[in-house]
Motif scaffolding. Structure first.
Motif, short mmCIF file in Angstrom:
data_model
loop_
_atom_site.label_atom_id
_atom_site.label_comp_id
_atom_site.label_asym_id
_atom_site.label_seq_id
_atom_site.Cartn_x
_atom_site.Cartn_y
_atom_site.Cartn_z
N GLU A 210 0.84 -1.20 0.00
CA GLU A 210 0.00 0.00 0.00
C GLU A 210 0.88 1.25 0.00
O GLU A 210 1.83 1.36 0.77
N GLY A 211 0.57 2.16 -0.90
CA GLY A 211 1.34 3.39 -0.97
C GLY A 211 2.46 3.36 -1.99
O GLY A 211 3.03 4.41 -2.32
N GLN A 212 2.80 2.17 -2.49
CA GLN A 212 3.85 2.09 -3.51
C GLN A 212 3.30 2.53 -4.86
O GLN A 212 2.17 2.21 -5.22
N ASP A 213 4.11 3.25 -5.60
CA ASP A 213 3.75 3.76 -6.92
C ASP A 213 4.22 2.76 -7.98
O ASP A 213 5.43 2.51 -8.09
N PRO A 214 3.31 2.19 -8.76
CA PRO A 214 3.71 1.22 -9.78
C PRO A 214 4.74 1.75 -10.77
O PRO A 214 5.58 1.00 -11.26
N GLU A 215 4.69 3.03 -11.04
CA GLU A 215 5.63 3.59 -12.01
C GLU A 215 7.01 3.83 -11.40
O GLU A 215 8.01 3.83 -12.11
N LYS A 216 7.07 4.01 -10.10
CA LYS A 216 8.35 4.29 -9.45
C LYS A 216 8.88 3.10 -8.66
O LYS A 216 10.10 2.89 -8.60
N ASP A 217 8.00 2.34 -8.05
CA ASP A 217 8.43 1.31 -7.09
C ASP A 217 8.34 -0.12 -7.61
O ASP A 217 8.87 -1.03 -6.99
N TRP A 218 7.67 -0.31 -8.72
CA TRP A 218 7.50 -1.67 -9.25
C TRP A 218 8.76 -2.05 -10.03
O TRP A 218 9.15 -1.39 -10.99
N THR A 219 9.38 -3.15 -9.61
CA THR A 219 10.60 -3.64 -10.26
C THR A 219 10.45 -5.12 -10.56
O THR A 219 9.52 -5.77 -10.11
N GLY A 220 11.41 -5.68 -11.30
CA GLY A 220 11.45 -7.12 -11.51
C GLY A 220 10.89 -7.60 -12.83
O GLY A 220 10.57 -6.83 -13.73
N TRP A 221 10.77 -8.91 -12.92
CA TRP A 221 10.34 -9.57 -14.14
C TRP A 221 9.00 -9.05 -14.68
O TRP A 221 8.86 -8.78 -15.86
N HIS A 222 8.01 -8.98 -13.80
CA HIS A 222 6.66 -8.69 -14.29
C HIS A 222 6.50 -7.24 -14.74
O HIS A 222 5.67 -6.95 -15.61
N ARG A 223 7.28 -6.34 -14.16
CA ARG A 223 7.27 -4.95 -14.65
C ARG A 223 7.82 -4.92 -16.09
O ARG A 223 7.28 -4.23 -16.96
N LEU A 224 8.86 -5.69 -16.34
CA LEU A 224 9.43 -5.77 -17.69
C LEU A 224 8.49 -6.52 -18.62
O LEU A 224 8.35 -6.17 -19.79
N GLU A 225 7.84 -7.54 -18.10
CA GLU A 225 6.87 -8.31 -18.90
C GLU A 225 5.78 -7.36 -19.44
O GLU A 225 5.43 -7.43 -20.63
N ARG A 226 5.28 -6.50 -18.59
CA ARG A 226 4.23 -5.57 -19.03
C ARG A 226 4.75 -4.65 -20.15
O ARG A 226 4.05 -4.40 -21.14
N ALA A 227 5.97 -4.17 -19.99
CA ALA A 227 6.53 -3.27 -21.00
C ALA A 227 6.68 -3.97 -22.35
O ALA A 227 6.38 -3.39 -23.40
N LEU A 228 7.11 -5.23 -22.32
CA LEU A 228 7.38 -5.94 -23.57
C LEU A 228 6.11 -6.33 -24.30
O LEU A 228 6.02 -6.18 -25.52
N TRP A 229 5.12 -6.83 -23.57
CA TRP A 229 3.91 -7.34 -24.23
C TRP A 229 2.78 -6.32 -24.32
O TRP A 229 2.04 -6.31 -25.29
N GLN A 230 2.63 -5.50 -23.29
CA GLN A 230 1.55 -4.51 -23.33
C GLN A 230 2.02 -3.19 -23.91
O GLN A 230 1.39 -2.63 -24.81
N GLY A 231 3.13 -2.67 -23.40
CA GLY A 231 3.65 -1.42 -23.91
C GLY A 231 4.32 -1.57 -25.27
O GLY A 231 4.36 -0.63 -26.06
N LYS A 232 4.87 -2.75 -25.52
CA LYS A 232 5.53 -3.09 -26.79
C LYS A 232 6.65 -2.11 -27.15
O LYS A 232 6.89 -1.82 -28.32
N LYS A 233 7.35 -1.67 -26.11
CA LYS A 233 8.51 -0.83 -26.37
C LYS A 233 9.44 -0.89 -25.17
O LYS A 233 9.03 -1.21 -24.05
N ILE A 234 10.69 -0.58 -25.42
CA ILE A 234 11.72 -0.59 -24.38
C ILE A 234 12.34 0.79 -24.28
O ILE A 234 12.93 1.29 -25.24
N GLY A 235 12.17 1.42 -23.13
CA GLY A 235 12.74 2.74 -22.90
C GLY A 235 13.90 2.66 -21.91
O GLY A 235 14.30 1.57 -21.48
N GLN A 236 14.40 3.80 -21.51
CA GLN A 236 15.52 3.82 -20.57
C GLN A 236 15.11 3.25 -19.22
O GLN A 236 15.93 2.60 -18.54
N ARG A 237 13.86 3.46 -18.81
CA ARG A 237 13.39 2.92 -17.54
C ARG A 237 13.50 1.39 -17.55
O ARG A 237 13.96 0.78 -16.58
N GLU A 238 13.12 0.76 -18.63
CA GLU A 238 13.19 -0.70 -18.74
C GLU A 238 14.63 -1.19 -18.74
O GLU A 238 14.96 -2.22 -18.15
N LYS A 239 15.49 -0.43 -19.39
CA LYS A 239 16.91 -0.81 -19.42
C LYS A 239 17.51 -0.75 -18.02
O LYS A 239 18.29 -1.62 -17.62
#
Length: 385
Positions: A210-239
């Motif tokens: 509770e209180g964690q920001d998905p855009e700032k505090d979410w890390t790990g495999w599943h955060r990258l999974e979302r970027a690859l399949w849903q966002g379909k792009k890789i930015g500096q944040r993902e790197k």
């Protein structure tokens, strides 16, 4: 992480939890010296005794609340000794753990969230109650080697994934994603026992504290999974997150050799892996963007089967009917998984969004049929014939 679970408290916070409102002692005198009755509700976590002899301890758990709960036995620094998840209202479960003399905490988590309602308890005596079967010592040593090997083999696979992310190669990253998770999924309960690594590398968005920001505090495999399949792009944040994943998993690899492993934790861990399948993989919640759930499913089952195979010499002697049933149900579940292979490679499966309701129900039934006897494995390896 496989399902929505909030991170465990830090060691500092745990040390401050000397007493928690709503967690009370209930002295009814029932049960043997090594049995502790745990009565969970939405507001309380009652235990029948605060002290018990070191050795094999059996928790007889009953959920009298309205929410699904889980019960943990924790070291003072919040490492997990043992746990039993997904205990529905009016359900009873048994958890067998092996503990040395010292201080512990029993935690009930109504709704399976937060730090839970806790009770400080103590195991008394100079060590374990009985001399352990040497075959179980051998099983622990072999399982420890297996867990370390899984961590060692995972890091190069993760690097193939994270290198592709850092290069901005979307398709290569997608291809490397599922293989990078296999070793972790096989040995998840050991990784989770450390408490603070899993929330960094395997948490889902709905599992953030509770209180964690998905855009700032979410890390790990599943955060990258979302970027690859849903966002379909890789930015500096993902790197940057890819480099963070390498670092966090290197920490996991370093700490695996120091994990507290006992025959009962191996058996309970096998059951936990089936719980992970039931609550995340079969439902499609775990890999909701990539739909690679069956890869995780297979790895979880393999990890459970490995622990069982190492404990089987003792379990089959103490409880031959149980061992026979476990052999049968593992084989049946493996056969069900084979129906969904999409190639000759052992880890090439049908995308889970293509698996229909009837097939998902069949897989769920197979998991349930195995989970029930598997829940009895811990007791089978710590009791005499």
């Amino acid at each position: 992480m496989h399902r929505a679970r909030l991170p465990l408290a830090t060691a500092t916070a745990a040390a401050a939890l000397v007493a928690v409102t709503g967690c009370t002692e209930k002295s009814d005198g029932k049960g043997g010296d090594g049995t502790v009755k745990v009565t969970a509700s939405d507001e309380k976590c009652e235990v029948s005794k605060k002290q018990f002899p070191a050795g094999h301890v059996e928790l007889d758990i009953e959920n009298k609340g309205s929410k699904v709960t889980e019960v943990y036995v924790l070291f003072p620094d919040d490492r997990i000794v043992g746990e039993r998840e997904n205990i529905g209202p009016d359900m009873k479960q048994t958890l067998t753990v092996e503990v040395k003399a010292g201080d512990y905490r029993i935690a009930c988590k109504p709704g399976m969230k937060g730090e839970g309602i806790r009770q400080n308890v103590r195991a008394t005596g100079g060590g374990t109650a009985k001399k352990r079967d040497p075959r179980l010592d051998k099983a622990v040593a072999e399982y420890r080697a297996y867990v370390q090997a899984q961590a060692d083999e995972t890091l190069p696979k993760v690097k193939a994934f994270t290198d592709a992310v850092r290069k901005g190669d979307l398709e290569a990253a997608k291809k490397a994603y599922a293989p990078s998770r296999i070793g972790w999924e096989r040995t998840e309960p050991v990784a989770e026992s450390f408490g603070n690594i899993d929330p960094k590398v395997d948490v889902r968005k709905d599992g953030l504290a509770e209180g964690q920001d998905p855009e700032k505090d979410w890390t790990g495999w599943h955060r990258l999974e979302r970027a690859l399949w849903q966002g379909k792009k890789i930015g500096q944040r993902e790197k940057d997150l890819a480099t963070r994943l390498d670092k966090d998993l290197a920490d996991w690899r370093k700490r695996v050799g120091k994990a507290a492993i006992t025959p009962s934790s191996m058996a309970n861990g096998a059951k936990e892996l089936l719980d992970e399948v039931a609550t995340g993989k079969v439902t499609g919640e775990e890999e909701r963007y990539s739909h690679t759930d069956l890869v995780d499913f297979k790895a979880n089952v393999e990890g459970a089967e490995k622990a069982y195979a190492l404990l089987k010499p003792v379990a089959s002697e103490n409880r031959p009917a149980l061992a026979k049933e476990l052999d049968k149900q593992f084989a049946a579940l493996d056969k069900l998984l084979d129906k969904h292979r999409a190639g000759t490679d052992s880890y090439t499966f049908t995308s889970y969004d293509k698996v229909g309701k009837a097939d998902r129900k069949e897989l769920q039934d197979g998991v349930n049929a195995l989970a029930e006897p598997l829940s009895k494995l811990a007791a089978a390896v710590v009791t005499s014939k």
